[in-house]
Design a protein around this motif. Sequence first.
Motif, mmCIF file in Angstrom:
data_model
loop_
_atom_site.group_PDB
_atom_site.id
_atom_site.type_symbol
_atom_site.label_atom_id
_atom_site.label_comp_id
_atom_site.label_asym_id
_atom_site.label_seq_id
_atom_site.Cartn_x
_atom_site.Cartn_y
_atom_site.Cartn_z
ATOM 1 N N UNK A 217 51.768 100.052 57.839
ATOM 2 C CA UNK A 217 50.909 100.143 57.279
ATOM 3 C C UNK A 217 49.351 101.778 57.445
ATOM 4 N N UNK A 218 49.377 101.535 59.324
ATOM 5 C CA UNK A 218 49.167 102.759 60.030
ATOM 6 C C UNK A 218 49.883 104.083 59.281
ATOM 7 N N UNK A 219 51.320 103.701 59.099
ATOM 8 C CA UNK A 219 52.418 105.134 58.774
ATOM 9 C C UNK A 219 51.817 105.503 57.456
ATOM 10 N N UNK A 220 51.495 104.538 56.169
ATOM 11 C CA UNK A 220 51.347 105.218 55.552
ATOM 12 C C UNK A 220 50.133 105.864 55.084
ATOM 13 N N UNK A 221 49.389 104.847 55.977
ATOM 14 C CA UNK A 221 47.812 106.095 55.690
ATOM 15 C C UNK A 221 48.184 107.310 56.686
ATOM 16 N N UNK A 222 48.720 107.174 57.311
ATOM 17 C CA UNK A 222 49.144 108.697 58.081
ATOM 18 C C UNK A 222 49.420 109.493 57.024
ATOM 19 N N UNK A 223 49.551 109.573 55.687
ATOM 20 C CA UNK A 223 49.753 110.333 54.400
ATOM 21 C C UNK A 223 51.269 110.232 54.331
ATOM 22 N N UNK A 224 52.725 109.428 55.359
ATOM 23 C CA UNK A 224 53.925 109.816 55.377
ATOM 24 C C UNK A 224 54.016 109.258 54.007
ATOM 25 N N UNK A 225 55.284 109.180 53.305
ATOM 26 C CA UNK A 225 55.856 108.491 52.078
ATOM 27 C C UNK A 225 57.114 107.387 52.760
ATOM 28 N N UNK B 327 46.324 114.183 52.676
ATOM 29 C CA UNK B 327 46.837 114.274 53.223
ATOM 30 C C UNK B 327 47.548 115.898 52.990
ATOM 31 N N UNK B 341 44.922 99.751 61.089
ATOM 32 C CA UNK B 341 45.572 100.691 59.902
ATOM 33 C C UNK B 341 45.829 102.841 60.691
#
Lengths: 335, 508
Positions: A217-225, B327, B341
Amino acid sequence: MSSVTDVKDKSPLANLGDSGAYQKLLAFASLIALLIGFSIASPNFMQTSNMIAILQATSVNGVLAVAATLVIITGGIDLSVGTLMTFCAVIAGVALTYLGLPLLFGVIAAIAAGAFCGLCSGTFVAKMKIPPFIATLGMMLILKGLSLVISGTRPIYFNDTPGFDQISRGSLIGEVIPALPIPNGVLILFLVAISASYILSRTVLGRYTFALGSNEEAVRLSGVNTDAWKMRIYALAGGICGIGGILIASRLNSAQPALGLGYELEAIAAVVIGGTSLSGGRGTILGTLIGALIMAVLTNGLRVLSVAQEWQTVVTGAIIILAVYADMVRRKKSG
Amino acid sequence: MSKLVEMTGIEKYFPGVHALKNVQFDIASGEVHALMGENGAGKSTLMKILSGIYQRDGGELIIGGQSVSPTTPGEAQDLGIGIIHQELSLMNDLTAAQNIFIGREPRRKFGRLDEAMLNAKTAEIFGSMNLNLDPKVLVGSLTIAKQQMIEIAKALSFRSNVLIMDEPTAALNDAEIAELFAIIRRLKSEGVGIVYISHKMDELKQIADRVTVMRDGEYVGTVDAVETPINKIIAMMVGREVNEKPLEVPNLGDAEVSLKVSGLCRGKDIQDVSFTVQRGEILGFAGLMGAGRTEVARAIFGADPKDAGKIEVHGRQVAIQSPSDAVKAGIGYLSEDRKHFGLATGMNVRDNIALSSMDLFSTGRGVLNEDKMAETAKLFIRKLGIRTPSDTQEVRLLSGGNQQKVVIAKWLLRDCDILIFDEPTRGIDVGAKSEIYKLLEELAAEGKTIIVISSELPEIMRLSHRIAVMCEGRLTGILPGGKETTQEDIMQLATQREAAMRVAETVQ
């Protein structure tokens, strides 16, 4: 706080590539211990021919285990590696024996089929949000069925394709150094392992593989697809299973459609013995290779000592539990 | 007042760390004794020794006049020590009663459970707490505040006369905090001694009798909670005076509107929310828990779907379906829950900083340039003052404030010029808080656009150039920042419920 971090920093775990280093060391030490133990127990064990037989036996399981490692590091699991291997072997059979295509096309067809099936699993997991266990369980059965359907439940032989059996059984090394006739299958395993290891440690795909397993989830919220990357990883794992399919077909000089079930568990066992965490985020290809070798040495050694096959399975099971227990104890100690 | 617990000369070593040095602490019957200190000061270690999770390496622990050494939490419970952990440890799929008596269920013959007895006993405890709750309710269906009450009931069911509460209000809103304080006062009047660990100074003033401060594993001192000024307590904690500069609201004039949100809707959570933020501005979002502030942020960022609404970035309308779209538009979101998150906690500082920007560090074939990543990471470690032994340190080993800086670095590297901070200082020490505040102000001064969501009114008032207030999914008003706005103004808008508004409208 600083005092705590200072201590932690001295640990060799600081580098991501080294995570699970202790477990790897432990696994490696167990491998050496097994080798020494069996050589003392039987003079036939430490023969070059027997060593080569062990390596040969490792090649297929090793390749599948490398594929399984990639998926497991993302925090997923791939139960379809065994039947996907068979499916790819059957596709190679269709391309080479039924359609009479040249050797290279057969190989490419098998790997492409593997990658495509991997992509399907990846789509189920990433886009349709089906838990990996279920998605790949379904895939495992689908592929088992399709292999039987396509082949008409009969083995497909590669007698019309000269050189196909040499992919696994030939020895390029043996031609250069006659004293060391290491089969090509083993060479291919090492090439696959080195490539996968490179991808894991040096590429964006690899970094995201660990990141997904660490905290998706952290990766997703970093804007990574995240969905797209996950599908790529499953596809890569599928492609590697395709290579496994070529290896097994070449070794048997036939595609055996009934084969494949059970291979996924052996592959996962090798991954776990090698110190990769089933909860994701942690693991190495080298560990997996050692894990696969331990299983092959064990099977071979017990056979050399004339232990019944049934008991070999029991021992393998016990080894898995021991390996993971050792890892737990180690991790508890290091806090 | 009689002493329930006395700890003197407590020593504790961990491999390579002298965690507690000659620490003393005591709890009297019927008092609330606050234990304060920055993260890593040794508060939790001390309380873990008291509750039997760790064993001390030196010193004396006297409970009820007897020198004791509990070696398990069970033994400590038998001595009357109950602990309520910061992270609730309840089983969501069991009922309140089943949770409270887990492992000690009343039984009938042949190992059958006596559910009736179980529920009756639980009802009795709830009654003594003046808590109106059905013992048969599923814990997972309750609010965090109610779950906390169940933890307290569980601790009381052991007939604890000492109750340790570790940041009990971290997830509670004002009404729920009042509820919790009522229960604490009742317990106090019954002679229970309470150890209260919290970072919130205003709570301390309301509920605590004495305050003991720890720093770097050492005992600093014990003072009266009511008479001692907050500044002095903070100075004891950080070892120096923390001077808060008053807020200066810059005159942005006609600076570009960098983010414009209009008609944002999603179900009941977000109802027709519209606002703008200028370049260089810090827009605060205030409101009670559940007012929909986080929901608005997540919808703008594409983390959750939205029903309707237009988002314009630098005057251009953007379609944001996923965080990756946001982003690309230059919007970064810093979640309140960094562990879940915000960070890939198993990975190191370098990887976390690069997480959003891997493409900057890779060749066309996707091979990573590790040297360039290290260089960039070190640059940000210097620029933001991230305290870490190296860029290869795993982020989970950093303190909260430094973890937050790593997340900020991630977004700065990605060139996001609109940053949404959701509870930017949750779980961060007092000393580190003012650093984060300074950082936010610097970012705004550099021309970034900042949105800050916070449940702490002092934080909102300390930072915001303008204050948007939400209530039940609606934006109830936008107030100017600075001295003209009082906490009361904000609270009035934060409690402006729809029904009440309709009445007001018809009267007009």
